[in-house]
Design a protein around this motif. Structure first.
Motif, PDB file in Angstrom:
ATOM      1  N   VAL A 334      -4.499  48.161 -16.969  1.00 53.08           N
ATOM      2  CA  VAL A 334      -5.453  47.362 -17.755  1.00 53.08           C
ATOM      3  C   VAL A 334      -5.437  47.867 -19.202  1.00 53.08           C
ATOM      4  O   VAL A 334      -5.654  49.052 -19.459  1.00 53.08           O
ATOM      5  CB  VAL A 334      -6.890  47.463 -17.177  1.00 53.08           C
ATOM      6  CG1 VAL A 334      -7.859  46.619 -18.017  1.00 53.08           C
ATOM      7  CG2 VAL A 334      -6.920  47.012 -15.721  1.00 53.08           C
ATOM      8  N   GLY A 335      -5.137  46.961 -20.115  1.00 55.28           N
ATOM      9  CA  GLY A 335      -5.146  47.305 -21.544  1.00 55.28           C
ATOM     10  C   GLY A 335      -6.144  46.419 -22.272  1.00 55.28           C
ATOM     11  O   GLY A 335      -6.593  45.395 -21.735  1.00 55.28           O
ATOM     12  N   THR A 336      -6.509  46.786 -23.484  1.00 55.38           N
ATOM     13  CA  THR A 336      -7.479  45.993 -24.243  1.00 55.38           C
ATOM     14  C   THR A 336      -7.141  46.016 -25.730  1.00 55.38           C
ATOM     15  O   THR A 336      -6.522  46.963 -26.217  1.00 55.38           O
ATOM     16  CB  THR A 336      -8.907  46.531 -24.033  1.00 55.38           C
ATOM     17  OG1 THR A 336      -9.817  45.737 -24.801  1.00 55.38           O
ATOM     18  CG2 THR A 336      -9.063  47.976 -24.464  1.00 55.38           C
ATOM     19  N   PHE A 337      -7.564  44.959 -26.420  1.00 57.17           N
ATOM     20  CA  PHE A 337      -7.442  44.934 -27.884  1.00 57.17           C
ATOM     21  C   PHE A 337      -8.745  45.380 -28.555  1.00 57.17           C
ATOM     22  O   PHE A 337      -8.848  45.373 -29.772  1.00 57.17           O
ATOM     23  CB  PHE A 337      -7.071  43.531 -28.362  1.00 57.17           C
ATOM     24  CG  PHE A 337      -5.675  43.120 -27.981  1.00 57.17           C
ATOM     25  CD1 PHE A 337      -4.575  43.661 -28.652  1.00 57.17           C
ATOM     26  CD2 PHE A 337      -5.445  42.215 -26.961  1.00 57.17           C
ATOM     27  CE1 PHE A 337      -3.281  43.294 -28.300  1.00 57.17           C
ATOM     28  CE2 PHE A 337      -4.156  41.842 -26.600  1.00 57.17           C
ATOM     29  CZ  PHE A 337      -3.068  42.386 -27.280  1.00 57.17           C
ATOM     30  N   SER A 338      -9.747  45.754 -27.728  1.00 53.35           N
ATOM     31  CA  SER A 338     -11.061  46.099 -28.296  1.00 53.35           C
ATOM     32  C   SER A 338     -10.999  47.287 -29.240  1.00 53.35           C
ATOM     33  O   SER A 338     -11.691  47.317 -30.240  1.00 53.35           O
ATOM     34  CB  SER A 338     -12.050  46.421 -27.178  1.00 53.35           C
ATOM     35  OG  SER A 338     -12.429  45.247 -26.522  1.00 53.35           O
ATOM     36  N   LYS A 339     -10.191  48.278 -28.902  1.00 49.28           N
ATOM     37  CA  LYS A 339     -10.165  49.494 -29.715  1.00 49.28           C
ATOM     38  C   LYS A 339      -9.185  49.332 -30.867  1.00 49.28           C
ATOM     39  O   LYS A 339      -9.435  49.732 -31.986  1.00 49.28           O
ATOM     40  CB  LYS A 339      -9.753  50.713 -28.872  1.00 49.28           C
ATOM     41  CG  LYS A 339     -10.597  50.936 -27.633  1.00 49.28           C
ATOM     42  CD  LYS A 339     -11.986  51.392 -27.997  1.00 49.28           C
ATOM     43  CE  LYS A 339     -12.915  51.402 -26.812  1.00 49.28           C
ATOM     44  NZ  LYS A 339     -13.001  52.629 -26.083  1.00 49.28           N
ATOM     45  N   VAL A 340      -8.036  48.753 -30.557  1.00 50.63           N
ATOM     46  CA  VAL A 340      -6.954  48.758 -31.529  1.00 50.63           C
ATOM     47  C   VAL A 340      -7.116  47.609 -32.546  1.00 50.63           C
ATOM     48  O   VAL A 340      -6.678  47.730 -33.680  1.00 50.63           O
ATOM     49  CB  VAL A 340      -5.621  48.754 -30.755  1.00 50.63           C
ATOM     50  CG1 VAL A 340      -5.221  47.389 -30.305  1.00 50.63           C
ATOM     51  CG2 VAL A 340      -4.545  49.441 -31.505  1.00 50.63           C
ATOM     52  N   SER A 344     -15.089  42.293 -30.599  1.00 48.35           N
ATOM     53  CA  SER A 344     -15.608  40.930 -30.426  1.00 48.35           C
ATOM     54  C   SER A 344     -14.485  39.926 -30.187  1.00 48.35           C
ATOM     55  O   SER A 344     -14.729  38.779 -29.834  1.00 48.35           O
ATOM     56  CB  SER A 344     -16.448  40.499 -31.630  1.00 48.35           C
ATOM     57  OG  SER A 344     -15.616  40.135 -32.698  1.00 48.35           O
ATOM     58  N   LEU A 345     -13.249  40.358 -30.333  1.00 48.17           N
ATOM     59  CA  LEU A 345     -12.105  39.496 -30.018  1.00 48.17           C
ATOM     60  C   LEU A 345     -12.126  39.127 -28.527  1.00 48.17           C
ATOM     61  O   LEU A 345     -11.710  38.033 -28.145  1.00 48.17           O
ATOM     62  CB  LEU A 345     -10.826  40.261 -30.370  1.00 48.17           C
ATOM     63  CG  LEU A 345      -9.489  39.568 -30.267  1.00 48.17           C
ATOM     64  CD1 LEU A 345      -9.418  38.339 -31.152  1.00 48.17           C
ATOM     65  CD2 LEU A 345      -8.351  40.533 -30.644  1.00 48.17           C
ATOM     66  N   ARG A 346     -12.643  40.034 -27.705  1.00 51.55           N
ATOM     67  CA  ARG A 346     -12.708  39.866 -26.244  1.00 51.55           C
ATOM     68  C   ARG A 346     -11.343  39.469 -25.666  1.00 51.55           C
ATOM     69  O   ARG A 346     -11.210  38.458 -24.973  1.00 51.55           O
ATOM     70  CB  ARG A 346     -13.785  38.846 -25.806  1.00 51.55           C
ATOM     71  CG  ARG A 346     -15.191  39.117 -26.254  1.00 51.55           C
ATOM     72  CD  ARG A 346     -15.675  40.531 -26.057  1.00 51.55           C
ATOM     73  NE  ARG A 346     -15.601  41.049 -24.706  1.00 51.55           N
ATOM     74  CZ  ARG A 346     -15.228  42.295 -24.430  1.00 51.55           C
ATOM     75  NH1 ARG A 346     -14.887  43.152 -25.369  1.00 51.55           N
ATOM     76  NH2 ARG A 346     -15.210  42.701 -23.201  1.00 51.55           N
ATOM     77  N   LEU A 347     -10.349  40.241 -25.976  1.00 49.09           N
ATOM     78  CA  LEU A 347      -9.033  40.028 -25.370  1.00 49.09           C
ATOM     79  C   LEU A 347      -8.538  41.336 -24.760  1.00 49.09           C
ATOM     80  O   LEU A 347      -8.552  42.379 -25.419  1.00 49.09           O
ATOM     81  CB  LEU A 347      -8.015  39.561 -26.412  1.00 49.09           C
ATOM     82  CG  LEU A 347      -8.096  38.113 -26.906  1.00 49.09           C
ATOM     83  CD1 LEU A 347      -6.960  37.826 -27.876  1.00 49.09           C
ATOM     84  CD2 LEU A 347      -8.060  37.127 -25.748  1.00 49.09           C
ATOM     85  N   GLY A 348      -8.162  41.234 -23.521  1.00 45.76           N
ATOM     86  CA  GLY A 348      -7.557  42.371 -22.842  1.00 45.76           C
ATOM     87  C   GLY A 348      -6.433  41.831 -21.976  1.00 45.76           C
ATOM     88  O   GLY A 348      -6.174  40.617 -21.976  1.00 45.76           O
ATOM     89  N   TYR A 349      -5.750  42.708 -21.240  1.00 49.84           N
ATOM     90  CA  TYR A 349      -4.659  42.218 -20.383  1.00 49.84           C
ATOM     91  C   TYR A 349      -4.527  43.097 -19.146  1.00 49.84           C
ATOM     92  O   TYR A 349      -4.854  44.285 -19.167  1.00 49.84           O
ATOM     93  CB  TYR A 349      -3.331  42.139 -21.138  1.00 49.84           C
ATOM     94  CG  TYR A 349      -2.997  43.354 -21.975  1.00 49.84           C
ATOM     95  CD1 TYR A 349      -3.526  43.485 -23.256  1.00 49.84           C
ATOM     96  CD2 TYR A 349      -2.162  44.363 -21.498  1.00 49.84           C
ATOM     97  CE1 TYR A 349      -3.232  44.597 -24.030  1.00 49.84           C
ATOM     98  CE2 TYR A 349      -1.851  45.463 -22.274  1.00 49.84           C
ATOM     99  CZ  TYR A 349      -2.397  45.581 -23.541  1.00 49.84           C
ATOM    100  OH  TYR A 349      -2.121  46.684 -24.312  1.00 49.84           O
ATOM    101  N   VAL A 350      -4.054  42.469 -18.104  1.00 48.47           N
ATOM    102  CA  VAL A 350      -3.809  43.165 -16.845  1.00 48.47           C
ATOM    103  C   VAL A 350      -2.331  43.022 -16.557  1.00 48.47           C
ATOM    104  O   VAL A 350      -1.777  41.925 -16.725  1.00 48.47           O
ATOM    105  CB  VAL A 350      -4.602  42.499 -15.700  1.00 48.47           C
ATOM    106  CG1 VAL A 350      -4.485  43.301 -14.427  1.00 48.47           C
ATOM    107  CG2 VAL A 350      -6.054  42.355 -16.077  1.00 48.47           C
TER     108      VAL A 350
END
Ligand SMILES: Cc1ncc(COP(=O)(O)O)c(C=O)c1O
Length: 502
Positions: A334-340, A344-350
């Motif tokens: 599980v990765g996310t764009f929240s930190k990088v 509020s983009l609310r995009l992550g990926y599995v």
């Protein structure tokens, strides 16, 4: 003698200096009298001519108010018979009765009125920190001031100016193909993960992935190994599925597998943060990774690898993802764009093993759809056109400098109070407190002084640790480190803690 309606209408008070038009004031006051039951259904109203004289209003103003009241059913008019209070609103009752009919507040509801699983969410705070507060050290907040907004706007406008049908429709359930391809390439280069775009599913942040995975993989009473201390929101998501959490302590190699094997070898799932244990910062050793995968293969258990901010490593070796070592298809990444990028983009990926793609997507279709295509397309362009890697490089250098500046100030101003452990990775450091203090009480008191940190004990389940505060450094510019630590020191001094420390 005036009619009952006439008496009430003569009590109407109009404010001629108000910005609210007179017809609207009249409308609101008549409506209020009808709703409160003071004007009963069937009562006849004085003629518009009389009202116009009594209230010193033009007949047009009165007709405008009446028209709206008639349209909404508060009044009715019969040709030749005048205007009446409508019967529809007659049994509305008095203002007091209205009050009593208010829906009960949540605090008045007993737990029995809610689902059993809802008890897990009690006490979870959903209020966010105010970005205008300068003295926040919350760990999950990144450097919003350094985000390349001009580039982002340009890429977004590109799609906004030429919206395709796909941009406005439901979009691909798995997520935008272009973004999935960009992610598959990125994780291959950065995390050693060899997967196809077909194995990547875009989600609305990592938190959604944890909830969906819990729903998909767990039966009530299934045992789940969780890191202790560990990621609170993920634990609650899995507990809400009825899972029994087995808290495993963290040692210098990461999650303590031996404890898990001794207490509950056949756990159905383990949730882990191998690249930077959250919140302690330990990197899981190579041997521990291999042992975890071997265990999962033996018991047919699942491993959820939360890799939320592996991009921010300042020293020490970044090991490839656990997923990259797995030959048995047990790891779900599980990765996310929240930190990088920004939360509020609310995009992550599995990234899923082949067998889970179809069931995961089916569940996703029931729970939600794909996140906004416009944001996915912008993110895909941001990655494909080289901005993403450049941004990560810049943020890594920036956060390293910010950590250093904050550590220097904390050591200079509060070195006698805190014992600071700078970190090799991530966005927060750990400030250990004198052992007799209560970190939770201190964090709460600091919040009242508008200084926001997290208490380490909040992350702990069974394995108590010495008291400490998590201090985020990513959101504190170097030039402000001194004054922010001064504010922190001032607050601690007012709270009476610094005297105790010296
Ligand atoms: C350990 C950990 N994992 C994942 C996330 C990312 O969550 P999301 O992608 O839902 O914003 C966070 C956010 O703070 C986190 O602390």
């Amino acid at each position: 003698m005036k009619s009952p309606a006439g008496l009430l209408l003569s009590a109407i008070e109009l404010d001629r200096a108000s910005t609210i038009p007179l017809y609207r004031q009249l409308y609101l006051q008549i409506r209020k009298q009808i709703l409160s039951g003071k004007m009963q259904g069937g009562v006849r109203l004085p003629s518009t001519r009389t009202l116009s004289q009594e209230l010193a209003l033009s007949r047009i103003t009165i007709l405008n108010a009446f028209d709206q009241l008639i349209a909404e059913g508060f009044l009715a008019s019969r040709t030749g018979a005048g205007t009446y209070v409508g019967n529809e609103w007659e049994r509305r009752g008095t203002a007091d009765e209205e009050q009593q009919r208010q829906p009960p507040r949540l605090s008045d509801l007993s737990q029995s009125m809610l689902s059993l699983r809802s008890r897990h969410f009690r006490g979870v705070s959903y209020t966010d920190w105010d970005p205008a507060t300068p003295t926040s050290f919350l760990p999950s907040h990144s450097s919003y001031d350094a985000f390349p907004l001009a580039v982002w706007r340009r890429l977004m406008n590109r799609h906004l100016l030429k919206p395709t049908k796909a941009m406005l429709g439901y979009g691909e359930l798995q997520g935008l193909q272009a973004l999935r391809v960009a992610i598959a390439e990125y994780v291959f280069d950065a995390r050693g993960i060899d997967c196809s775009a077909e194995q990547v599913v875009i989600v609305s942040g990592a938190q959604q992935a944890f909830n969906l995975l819990g729903m998909l993989l767990l039966n009530p009473q299934d045992s789940v190994w969780m890191e202790d201390p560990g990621h609170i929101a993920a634990r609650i998501a899995l507990q809400a599925q009825g899972a029994q959490v087995i808290p495993l302590r963290i040692d210098e190699q990461g999650i303590d597998l031996r404890q898990g094997l001794a207490e509950c070898p056949d756990a159905r799932l383990v949730f882990t943060t191998p690249s930077r244990q959250h919140p302690l910062g330990v990197t899981m050793s190579y041997a521990r990774r291999q042992a975890l995968i071997d265990w999962a293969a033996q018991y047919q258990s699942w491993i959820i690898e939360d890799d939320c901010d592996s991009e921010f490593r300042y020293s020490g070796r970044l090991l490839p993802a656990l997923y990259a070592m797995d030959r048995m298809a047990r790891v779900i990444y599980v990765g996310t764009f929240s930190k990088v990028l920004f939360p509020s983009l609310r995009l992550g990926y599995v990234i899923l093993p082949q067998a889970l793609i179809e069931p995961f997507c089916t569940l996703r279709a029931v729970m939600d759809r794909s996140p906004p295509t416009l944001l996915q397309a912008t993110t895909a362009d941001f990655m494909r056109e080289g901005h993403f890697l450049g941004h990560i490089r810049r943020m890594r250098a920036l956060y390293q400098a910010r950590q250093q500046a904050l550590v220097e100030q904390l050591q200079r101003q509060l070195g006698g109070f805190f014992n600071i452990t700078p970190v090799d990775a991530g966005m927060h450091l750990i400030a250990w407190l004198p052992p007799t203090l209560d970190d939770d009480a201190i964090a709460r008191e600091l919040a009242r002084h508008n200084i926001h940190t997290y208490a380490l004990s909040d992350y702990c389940l069974e394995h108590a640790l010495p008291p400490a505060l998590l201090i985020g450094f990513a959101g504190t510019p170097e030039s402000q480190a001194q004054e922010r630590v001064e504010a922190l020191a001032r607050a601690l001094s007012q709270m009476g803690y610094l005297q105790q420390a010296t």
